[in-house]
Design a protein around this motif. Structure first.
Motif, mmCIF file in Angstrom:
data_model
loop_
_atom_site.group_PDB
_atom_site.id
_atom_site.type_symbol
_atom_site.label_atom_id
_atom_site.label_comp_id
_atom_site.label_asym_id
_atom_site.label_seq_id
_atom_site.Cartn_x
_atom_site.Cartn_y
_atom_site.Cartn_z
ATOM 1 N N GLY A 8 0.820 -1.212 0.000
ATOM 2 C CA GLY A 8 0.000 0.000 0.000
ATOM 3 C C GLY A 8 0.852 1.258 0.000
ATOM 4 N N LEU A 9 1.904 1.266 0.789
ATOM 5 C CA LEU A 9 2.805 2.424 0.823
ATOM 6 C C LEU A 9 3.522 2.608 -0.511
ATOM 7 N N LEU A 10 3.901 1.504 -1.134
ATOM 8 C CA LEU A 10 4.566 1.592 -2.428
ATOM 9 C C LEU A 10 3.624 2.166 -3.483
ATOM 10 N N VAL A 11 2.376 1.702 -3.503
ATOM 11 C CA VAL A 11 1.397 2.222 -4.454
ATOM 12 C C VAL A 11 1.149 3.705 -4.211
ATOM 13 N N LEU A 12 1.041 4.095 -2.950
ATOM 14 C CA LEU A 12 0.845 5.501 -2.612
ATOM 15 C C LEU A 12 2.030 6.346 -3.074
ATOM 16 N N ALA A 13 3.234 5.858 -2.855
ATOM 17 C CA ALA A 13 4.429 6.593 -3.262
ATOM 18 C C ALA A 13 4.502 6.760 -4.778
ATOM 19 N N LEU A 14 3.985 5.782 -5.523
ATOM 20 C CA LEU A 14 3.999 5.877 -6.978
ATOM 21 C C LEU A 14 2.859 6.742 -7.512
ATOM 22 N N THR A 15 1.785 6.877 -6.749
ATOM 23 C CA THR A 15 0.606 7.615 -7.204
ATOM 24 C C THR A 15 0.721 9.116 -6.962
ATOM 25 N N ILE A 16 1.319 9.527 -5.878
ATOM 26 C CA ILE A 16 1.363 10.946 -5.501
ATOM 27 C C ILE A 16 2.002 11.834 -6.575
ATOM 28 N N PRO A 17 3.139 11.474 -7.166
ATOM 29 C CA PRO A 17 3.693 12.360 -8.203
ATOM 30 C C PRO A 17 2.771 12.542 -9.407
ATOM 31 N N SER A 18 2.040 11.497 -9.805
ATOM 32 C CA SER A 18 1.148 11.642 -10.950
ATOM 33 C C SER A 18 -0.022 12.555 -10.619
ATOM 34 N N LEU A 19 -0.500 12.531 -9.370
ATOM 35 C CA LEU A 19 -1.568 13.440 -8.968
ATOM 36 C C LEU A 19 -1.082 14.886 -8.981
ATOM 37 N N ALA A 20 0.129 15.118 -8.522
ATOM 38 C CA ALA A 20 0.695 16.473 -8.541
ATOM 39 C C ALA A 20 0.870 16.955 -9.972
ATOM 40 N N ASN A 21 1.262 16.063 -10.866
ATOM 41 C CA ASN A 21 1.438 16.435 -12.266
ATOM 42 C C ASN A 21 0.104 16.786 -12.909
ATOM 43 N N ALA A 22 -0.960 16.071 -12.564
ATOM 44 C CA ALA A 22 -2.281 16.374 -13.113
ATOM 45 C C ALA A 22 -2.746 17.754 -12.668
ATOM 46 N N ALA A 23 -2.526 18.087 -11.401
ATOM 47 C CA ALA A 23 -2.887 19.421 -10.914
ATOM 48 C C ALA A 23 -2.043 20.476 -11.612
ATOM 49 N N SER A 24 -0.794 20.180 -11.849
ATOM 50 C CA SER A 24 0.097 21.126 -12.494
ATOM 51 C C SER A 24 -0.362 21.436 -13.915
ATOM 52 N N THR A 25 -0.841 20.442 -14.638
ATOM 53 C CA THR A 25 -1.306 20.646 -16.010
ATOM 54 C C THR A 25 -2.476 21.624 -16.048
ATOM 55 N N THR A 26 -3.413 21.452 -15.145
ATOM 56 C CA THR A 26 -4.561 22.352 -15.073
ATOM 57 C C THR A 26 -4.128 23.760 -14.708
ATOM 58 N N LEU A 27 -3.223 23.869 -13.747
ATOM 59 C CA LEU A 27 -2.757 25.190 -13.321
ATOM 60 C C LEU A 27 -1.956 25.881 -14.421
ATOM 61 N N VAL A 28 -1.193 25.125 -15.198
ATOM 62 C CA VAL A 28 -0.426 25.712 -16.301
ATOM 63 C C VAL A 28 -1.378 26.271 -17.349
ATOM 64 N N ARG A 29 -2.446 25.531 -17.640
ATOM 65 C CA ARG A 29 -3.434 26.006 -18.610
ATOM 66 C C ARG A 29 -4.098 27.286 -18.097
ATOM 67 N N THR A 30 -4.452 27.310 -16.829
ATOM 68 C CA THR A 30 -5.067 28.500 -16.228
ATOM 69 C C THR A 30 -4.102 29.677 -16.264
ATOM 70 N N LEU A 31 -2.844 29.423 -15.959
ATOM 71 C CA LEU A 31 -1.830 30.475 -15.996
ATOM 72 C C LEU A 31 -1.694 31.044 -17.404
ATOM 73 N N GLY A 32 -1.709 30.184 -18.400
ATOM 74 C CA GLY A 32 -1.630 30.651 -19.789
ATOM 75 C C GLY A 32 -2.795 31.548 -20.149
ATOM 76 N N HIS A 33 -4.008 31.180 -19.718
ATOM 77 C CA HIS A 33 -5.188 32.004 -20.001
ATOM 78 C C HIS A 33 -5.109 33.355 -19.279
ATOM 79 N N LEU A 34 -4.620 33.340 -18.051
ATOM 80 C CA LEU A 34 -4.479 34.599 -17.311
ATOM 81 C C LEU A 34 -3.486 35.531 -18.006
ATOM 82 N N LEU A 35 -2.375 34.961 -18.462
ATOM 83 C CA LEU A 35 -1.373 35.784 -19.142
ATOM 84 C C LEU A 35 -1.893 36.327 -20.463
ATOM 85 N N LEU A 36 -2.695 35.526 -21.169
ATOM 86 C CA LEU A 36 -3.328 36.030 -22.386
ATOM 87 C C LEU A 36 -4.242 37.202 -22.068
#
Length: 93
Positions: A8-36
C-alpha cells in the motif's frame, strides 16, 4: 511491517507524483489564459506558463496564479494593437 501495508505504501508513493502532475497541467493552462488576458501573445503566454511549471511543481503554482490575478490592467500606452509591447511583455513574463 506486513506485506499488505508495504504494498500500500509503495502504491501511494507511486501515485502521488502523478496526482501532482495532473494538478500542475490544469494550473499551467489557467496560468496561460491569465497571461493572455493580461496582454501577452499566445506564444509568450504559453512559453511563460511552461517555464513557470518547470520551476514550480504541482500546487506551488497556486500562489503565482493569485498574484497574476491581482495585477491590474496596464495603462493603454503599454499596448499596441491589443497586445503588450515587447519590453513590457518581457518584463511581465
Amino acid at each position: 511491517m506486513t506485506y499488505r501495508r508495504l504494498t500500500g505504501l509503495l502504491v501511494l508513493a507511486l501515485t502521488i507524483p502523478s496526482l501532482a502532475n495532473a494538478a500542475s497541467t490544469t494550473l499551467v493552462r489557467t496560468l496561460g489564459h491569465l497571461l493572455l488576458g493580461k496582454g501577452l501573445s499566445p506564444t509568450q503566454a504559453r512559453a511563460t506558463a511552461h517555464s513557470a511549471a518547470h520551476h514550480y511543481h504541482g500546487a506551488t503554482l497556486q500562489p503565482i496564479l493569485a498574484r497574476i490575478k491581482g495585477i491590474p490592467r496596464l495603462p493603454a500606452r503599454y499596448y499596441a494593437n491589443g497586445a503588450l509591447k515587447a519590453p513590457v511583455a518581457g518584463g511581465l513574463s
